[in-house]
Design a protein around this motif. Structure first.
Motif, PDB file in Angstrom:
ATOM      1  N   ALA A 133       0.852  -1.194   0.000  1.00  0.00           N
ATOM      2  CA  ALA A 133       0.000   0.000   0.000  1.00  0.00           C
ATOM      3  C   ALA A 133       0.878   1.229   0.000  1.00  0.00           C
ATOM      4  CB  ALA A 133      -0.906   0.006   1.218  1.00  0.00           C
ATOM      5  N   ASP A 134       0.537   2.190  -0.857  1.00  0.00           N
ATOM      6  CA  ASP A 134       1.327   3.414  -0.829  1.00  0.00           C
ATOM      7  C   ASP A 134       0.463   4.659  -0.974  1.00  0.00           C
ATOM      8  OD1 ASP A 134       0.580   3.200  -3.422  1.00  0.00           O
ATOM      9  OD2 ASP A 134       2.592   2.816  -4.215  1.00  0.00           O
ATOM     10  N   ALA A 135      -0.851   4.478  -0.706  1.00  0.00           N
ATOM     11  CA  ALA A 135      -1.738   5.636  -0.776  1.00  0.00           C
ATOM     12  C   ALA A 135      -2.740   5.586   0.367  1.00  0.00           C
ATOM     13  CB  ALA A 135      -2.479   5.662  -2.112  1.00  0.00           C
ATOM     14  N   VAL A 136      -3.225   6.768   0.722  1.00  0.00           N
ATOM     15  CA  VAL A 136      -4.171   6.856   1.827  1.00  0.00           C
ATOM     16  C   VAL A 136      -5.214   7.917   1.484  1.00  0.00           C
ATOM     17  CG1 VAL A 136      -2.584   8.434   3.020  1.00  0.00           C
ATOM     18  CG2 VAL A 136      -4.425   7.372   4.301  1.00  0.00           C
ATOM     19  N   GLU A 137      -6.478   7.623   1.847  1.00  0.00           N
ATOM     20  CA  GLU A 137      -7.531   8.606   1.606  1.00  0.00           C
ATOM     21  C   GLU A 137      -7.852   9.323   2.910  1.00  0.00           C
ATOM     22  OE1 GLU A 137     -10.942   7.227  -0.564  1.00  0.00           O
ATOM     23  OE2 GLU A 137     -12.089   9.055  -0.150  1.00  0.00           O
ATOM     24  N   ALA A 138      -7.919  10.649   2.832  1.00  0.00           N
ATOM     25  CA  ALA A 138      -8.280  11.433   4.014  1.00  0.00           C
ATOM     26  C   ALA A 138      -9.787  11.648   3.990  1.00  0.00           C
ATOM     27  CB  ALA A 138      -7.563  12.777   3.987  1.00  0.00           C
ATOM     28  N   LEU A 139     -10.457  11.273   5.073  1.00  0.00           N
ATOM     29  CA  LEU A 139     -11.919  11.394   5.117  1.00  0.00           C
ATOM     30  C   LEU A 139     -12.313  12.384   6.207  1.00  0.00           C
ATOM     31  CD1 LEU A 139     -12.400   7.576   4.831  1.00  0.00           C
ATOM     32  CD2 LEU A 139     -13.219   9.214   3.120  1.00  0.00           C
ATOM     33  N   LEU A 140     -13.177  13.302   5.849  1.00  0.00           N
ATOM     34  CA  LEU A 140     -13.554  14.359   6.777  1.00  0.00           C
ATOM     35  C   LEU A 140     -14.620  13.865   7.762  1.00  0.00           C
ATOM     36  CD1 LEU A 140     -13.307  17.359   7.517  1.00  0.00           C
ATOM     37  CD2 LEU A 140     -15.075  17.850   5.797  1.00  0.00           C
ATOM     38  N   ARG A 141     -14.441  14.228   9.028  1.00  0.00           N
ATOM     39  CA  ARG A 141     -15.407  13.881  10.073  1.00  0.00           C
ATOM     40  C   ARG A 141     -15.748  15.134  10.868  1.00  0.00           C
ATOM     41  NH1 ARG A 141     -15.979  10.065   7.286  1.00  0.00           N
ATOM     42  NH2 ARG A 141     -15.169   7.986   7.603  1.00  0.00           N
ATOM     43  N   ALA A 159       2.805  15.560   4.541  1.00  0.00           N
ATOM     44  CA  ALA A 159       4.176  16.080   4.511  1.00  0.00           C
ATOM     45  C   ALA A 159       4.942  15.591   5.737  1.00  0.00           C
ATOM     46  CB  ALA A 159       4.160  17.605   4.464  1.00  0.00           C
ATOM     47  N   LYS A 160       4.258  15.532   6.867  1.00  0.00           N
ATOM     48  CA  LYS A 160       4.914  15.062   8.083  1.00  0.00           C
ATOM     49  C   LYS A 160       5.299  13.584   7.926  1.00  0.00           C
ATOM     50  CE  LYS A 160       4.492  14.457  13.000  1.00  0.00           C
ATOM     51  NZ  LYS A 160       4.717  13.000  12.878  1.00  0.00           N
ATOM     52  N   TRP A 161       4.374  12.788   7.398  1.00  0.00           N
ATOM     53  CA  TRP A 161       4.692  11.371   7.162  1.00  0.00           C
ATOM     54  C   TRP A 161       5.863  11.235   6.186  1.00  0.00           C
ATOM     55  CZ3 TRP A 161      -1.198  10.006   6.592  1.00  0.00           C
ATOM     56  CH2 TRP A 161      -1.744   9.838   7.868  1.00  0.00           C
ATOM     57  N   HIS A 162       5.888  12.071   5.167  1.00  0.00           N
ATOM     58  CA  HIS A 162       7.010  12.030   4.219  1.00  0.00           C
ATOM     59  C   HIS A 162       8.316  12.304   4.933  1.00  0.00           C
ATOM     60  CE1 HIS A 162       5.221  12.145  -0.079  1.00  0.00           C
ATOM     61  NE2 HIS A 162       4.330  11.641   0.743  1.00  0.00           N
ATOM     62  N   SER A 163       8.300  13.292   5.840  1.00  0.00           N
ATOM     63  CA  SER A 163       9.555  13.623   6.519  1.00  0.00           C
ATOM     64  C   SER A 163       9.963  12.500   7.467  1.00  0.00           C
ATOM     65  CB  SER A 163       9.443  14.966   7.246  1.00  0.00           C
ATOM     66  OG  SER A 163       8.540  14.829   8.317  1.00  0.00           O
ATOM     67  N   ASP A 164       8.994  11.673   7.881  1.00  0.00           N
ATOM     68  CA  ASP A 164       9.318  10.482   8.678  1.00  0.00           C
ATOM     69  C   ASP A 164       9.618   9.295   7.772  1.00  0.00           C
ATOM     70  OD1 ASP A 164       8.756  12.007  10.887  1.00  0.00           O
ATOM     71  OD2 ASP A 164       6.719  11.216  11.145  1.00  0.00           O
ATOM     72  N   ASN A 165       9.802   9.603   6.483  1.00  0.00           N
ATOM     73  CA  ASN A 165      10.147   8.599   5.481  1.00  0.00           C
ATOM     74  C   ASN A 165       9.041   7.590   5.183  1.00  0.00           C
ATOM     75  OD1 ASN A 165      11.991   7.981   3.568  1.00  0.00           O
ATOM     76  ND2 ASN A 165      12.997   6.375   4.781  1.00  0.00           N
ATOM     77  N   GLN A 166       7.795   8.008   5.428  1.00  0.00           N
ATOM     78  CA  GLN A 166       6.657   7.186   5.048  1.00  0.00           C
ATOM     79  C   GLN A 166       5.997   7.907   3.867  1.00  0.00           C
ATOM     80  OE1 GLN A 166       5.351   4.177   4.877  1.00  0.00           O
ATOM     81  NE2 GLN A 166       5.267   3.891   7.098  1.00  0.00           N
ATOM     82  N   TYR A 173       2.186  13.350  -5.316  1.00  0.00           N
ATOM     83  CA  TYR A 173       1.718  12.574  -4.171  1.00  0.00           C
ATOM     84  C   TYR A 173       0.347  13.047  -3.685  1.00  0.00           C
ATOM     85  CZ  TYR A 173       6.006   9.928  -3.683  1.00  0.00           C
ATOM     86  OH  TYR A 173       7.043   9.065  -3.897  1.00  0.00           O
ATOM     87  N   LEU A 174      -0.263  13.932  -4.466  1.00  0.00           N
ATOM     88  CA  LEU A 174      -1.601  14.407  -4.099  1.00  0.00           C
ATOM     89  C   LEU A 174      -2.601  13.922  -5.145  1.00  0.00           C
ATOM     90  CD1 LEU A 174      -3.440  16.254  -2.337  1.00  0.00           C
ATOM     91  CD2 LEU A 174      -2.868  18.129  -3.910  1.00  0.00           C
ATOM     92  N   GLU A 175      -3.757  13.460  -4.657  1.00  0.00           N
ATOM     93  CA  GLU A 175      -4.847  13.089  -5.579  1.00  0.00           C
ATOM     94  C   GLU A 175      -6.107  13.818  -5.145  1.00  0.00           C
ATOM     95  OE1 GLU A 175      -5.430   8.860  -6.354  1.00  0.00           O
ATOM     96  OE2 GLU A 175      -7.597   9.149  -6.248  1.00  0.00           O
ATOM     97  N   LEU A 176      -6.728  14.522  -6.047  1.00  0.00           N
ATOM     98  CA  LEU A 176      -7.990  15.200  -5.746  1.00  0.00           C
ATOM     99  C   LEU A 176      -9.125  14.427  -6.388  1.00  0.00           C
ATOM    100  CD1 LEU A 176      -6.979  18.959  -6.275  1.00  0.00           C
ATOM    101  CD2 LEU A 176      -6.816  17.560  -4.191  1.00  0.00           C
ATOM    102  N   GLU A 177     -10.133  14.109  -5.563  1.00  0.00           N
ATOM    103  CA  GLU A 177     -11.266  13.318  -6.051  1.00  0.00           C
ATOM    104  C   GLU A 177     -12.474  14.214  -6.284  1.00  0.00           C
ATOM    105  OE1 GLU A 177     -12.305  10.434  -3.108  1.00  0.00           O
ATOM    106  OE2 GLU A 177     -10.336   9.489  -3.138  1.00  0.00           O
ATOM    107  N   PHE A 178     -13.134  14.008  -7.391  1.00  0.00           N
ATOM    108  CA  PHE A 178     -14.366  14.748  -7.680  1.00  0.00           C
ATOM    109  C   PHE A 178     -15.470  13.754  -7.953  1.00  0.00           C
ATOM    110  CE2 PHE A 178     -10.846  17.497  -8.592  1.00  0.00           C
ATOM    111  CZ  PHE A 178     -11.241  18.693  -8.013  1.00  0.00           C
ATOM    112  N   SER A 179     -16.565  13.904  -7.247  1.00  0.00           N
ATOM    113  CA  SER A 179     -17.646  12.945  -7.387  1.00  0.00           C
ATOM    114  C   SER A 179     -18.366  13.141  -8.714  1.00  0.00           C
ATOM    115  CB  SER A 179     -18.650  13.105  -6.255  1.00  0.00           C
ATOM    116  OG  SER A 179     -19.757  12.277  -6.492  1.00  0.00           O
ATOM    117  N   ILE A 182      -1.188   5.620  11.331  1.00  0.00           N
ATOM    118  CA  ILE A 182       0.197   5.417  10.888  1.00  0.00           C
ATOM    119  C   ILE A 182       0.868   4.268  11.657  1.00  0.00           C
ATOM    120  CG2 ILE A 182       1.491   7.106  12.295  1.00  0.00           C
ATOM    121  CD1 ILE A 182       1.757   6.559   8.456  1.00  0.00           C
ATOM    122  N   SER A 183       0.469   4.066  12.922  1.00  0.00           N
ATOM    123  CA  SER A 183       1.065   2.906  13.616  1.00  0.00           C
ATOM    124  C   SER A 183       0.537   1.614  13.005  1.00  0.00           C
ATOM    125  CB  SER A 183       0.778   2.874  15.122  1.00  0.00           C
ATOM    126  OG  SER A 183       0.180   4.015  15.562  1.00  0.00           O
TER     127      SER A 183
END
Ligand code: G
Ligand code: MN
Length: 450
Positions: free
Chosen positions: A225-233, A273-280, A315-321, A440-441
């Protein structure tokens, strides 16, 4: 001064003048809405057991009819039309005054002693409203609706009641009887919507009402896995957890959607960006309202954000419904092409649920296709969906797009998709959306780097 004069001339609901010029008998002098509200309060307090009291709202035509008539025939014709129908309805005024609720809506308080009486009244009203309407020799088709509220059983405030009964009148137009009873849940829904809209602005300035949850996307070919979706809550202090399906459409109807989109993009990019700087080095996917894309400075704001966090656009993906339309396609398309040019990935989300999926494929310059979870969920026992999904994958590949299956909940579905060369899968099978730290853990443990 001249304002009120004009109102009398142009609005037949105010009576005398217009009714006189259109020549349809005794005009129905309608009273103001504020007076109806007073009557509702008084009626709610009546405790006469032998009598039942109703609030009735009659929508003579729905707003769509009204707009069409204005567009085709103009105001004068619409006024004449209304006067004809008001003259038909004159009988309801025999026992009680009628009030003006909206453009083509009237309200009244109806008191009765028996069921028979009641049924007779509704039937008579319906018969009148269903009568063919001919104005200046032109037959006009409009759809009336009646909303009814039993004031003896109604616990809520007069203004909310009137709103709910008005809405019941709109629903009445579609019901076989021509009328529907006031639905308090609907009134409650509207109050809730109003609360959410009113509170959204403040929520954006507090630390933790809006939050992002993260869900991983697995590459089916490699199992990595090398991608993650951010979901708003949204965790509302009083209403608790509110789903995006509920609050996004509300916020999209206001100017706040701009602030919300900025908030989401800033948080998601900062986190990635923070994850990238932690090499993830994860790719981050964010859903964006089509409304936001049409803001003049959307691209420049995004560019600024990427520079601030030194985040690589690839490293950015924008989704449009595909369910949400673009109000200005040439502008939206131009923006999307500009984003692609910058290296940002664009995906079509909820694919297969809109009314014109081919239109989306043709017009949205996306490089990723996300098949909606409703199509995916049913795969094991729906052969038509199997055929559709298989074809969607093949078609997307021929268009040089990669394919994500959303809502993968079982290994059987995942394997099916893998067999059809689907590129990626997301869903509860892999993980439920989690806050950043938990995510991330879990991710580092599940996908260890060698
Ligand atoms: O289409 P969109 O990307 O907006 O959908 C995201 C929503 O789908 C999120 O709210 C997420 O919680 C939910 N979701 C993610 N994976 C699954 C799944 O496997 N099953 C179901 N039912 N919902 C899921
Ligand atoms: Mn999505």
């Amino acid at each position: 001064m001249s304002d009120s004069l004009q109102a009398t001339q142009y609005s037949p609901l105010l009576g005398e003048e217009t009714a006189a010029h259109s020549g349809h008998g005794d005009p129905m002098a309608l009273r103001e809405r504020s007076l109806l509200l007073r009557e509702i309060v008084a009626a709610q307090q009546e405790k006469a057991a032998e009598r039942r009291t109703f609030l009735v709202v009659i929508n003579i035509a729905d707003t769509k009819n009204y707009d069409d008539i204005i567009r085709v025939f103009g105001y004068k014709f619409a006024d004449d039309l209304l006067n004809i129908r008001l003259a038909d309805l004159d009988f309801i005024r025999q026992d009680q005054p009628a009030f003006r609720v909206g453009f083509w809506s009237i309200g009244l308080i109806y008191r009765t002693t028996g069921e028979d009486d009641l049924r007779y009244s509704w039937a008579k009203l319906n018969a009148v409203l269903a009568k063919p309407l001919i104005c200046r020799g032109i037959p006009i088709s409009i759809k009336a609706g009646i909303g009814i509220c039993d004031l003896m059983k109604s616990p809520i405030a007069a203004e909310d009641l009137l709103q709910a009964t008005y809405l019941a009148g709109q629903a009445g137009a579609a019901s076989p009887t021509g009328w529907t009873e006031c639905n308090y849940d609907l009134a409650e829904d509207h109050r809730r919507a109003f609360t959410l809209i009113s509170d959204a602005g403040h929520a954006l300035t507090t630390a933790d009402e809006f939050q992002l949850s993260y869900q991983a996307r697995v590459t089916l070919r490699s199992g990595q896995a090398d991608a993650v979706e951010a979901l708003l809550r949204w965790y509302h202090p009083v209403l608790g957890r509110v789903t995006p399906d509920e609050f996004i459409p509300l916020i999209e109807a206001t100017g706040l959607v701009r602030d919300l989109t900025s908030w989401v993009l800033a948080y998601a990019i900062a986190q990635a960006a923070k994850w990238h700087s932690d090499n993830q080095k994860l790719k981050i996917c964010v859903k964006i309202s089509t409304k936001s894309l049409e803001e003049d400075d959307f691209v420049s704001r995004l560019r600024e954000l990427l520079e601030t966090y030194k985040f690589p656009p690839a490293y950015l993906e924008l989704e449009f419904s595909e369910r949400r339309s673009f109000s200005n396609l040439p502008v939206a398309r131009g923006r999307l092409l500009e984003l692609r040019e910058m290296g940002v990935n664009i995906s079509i989300d909820d694919f297969g649920t809109g009314t014109n999926s081919f239109w989306s494929l043709e017009n949205i310059p996306a490089n990723i296709l996300k098949i909606d979870r409703n199509m995916i969920k049913s795969l094991p026992d729906n052969v038509r969906h199997q055929a559709l999904v298989k074809s969607m994958i093949r078609m997307a590949h021929e268009l040089d797009m990669e394919v994500v299956a959303e809502g993968v909940e079982t290994a059987a579905v995942r394997d099916m998709l893998h067999g059809w060369n689907c590129d990626f899968a997301e869903g509860f099978l892999l993980n439920r959306p989690m806050p950043a730290d938990a995510f991330i853990s879990w991710f580092t443990e599940t996908f260890p780097r060698n």
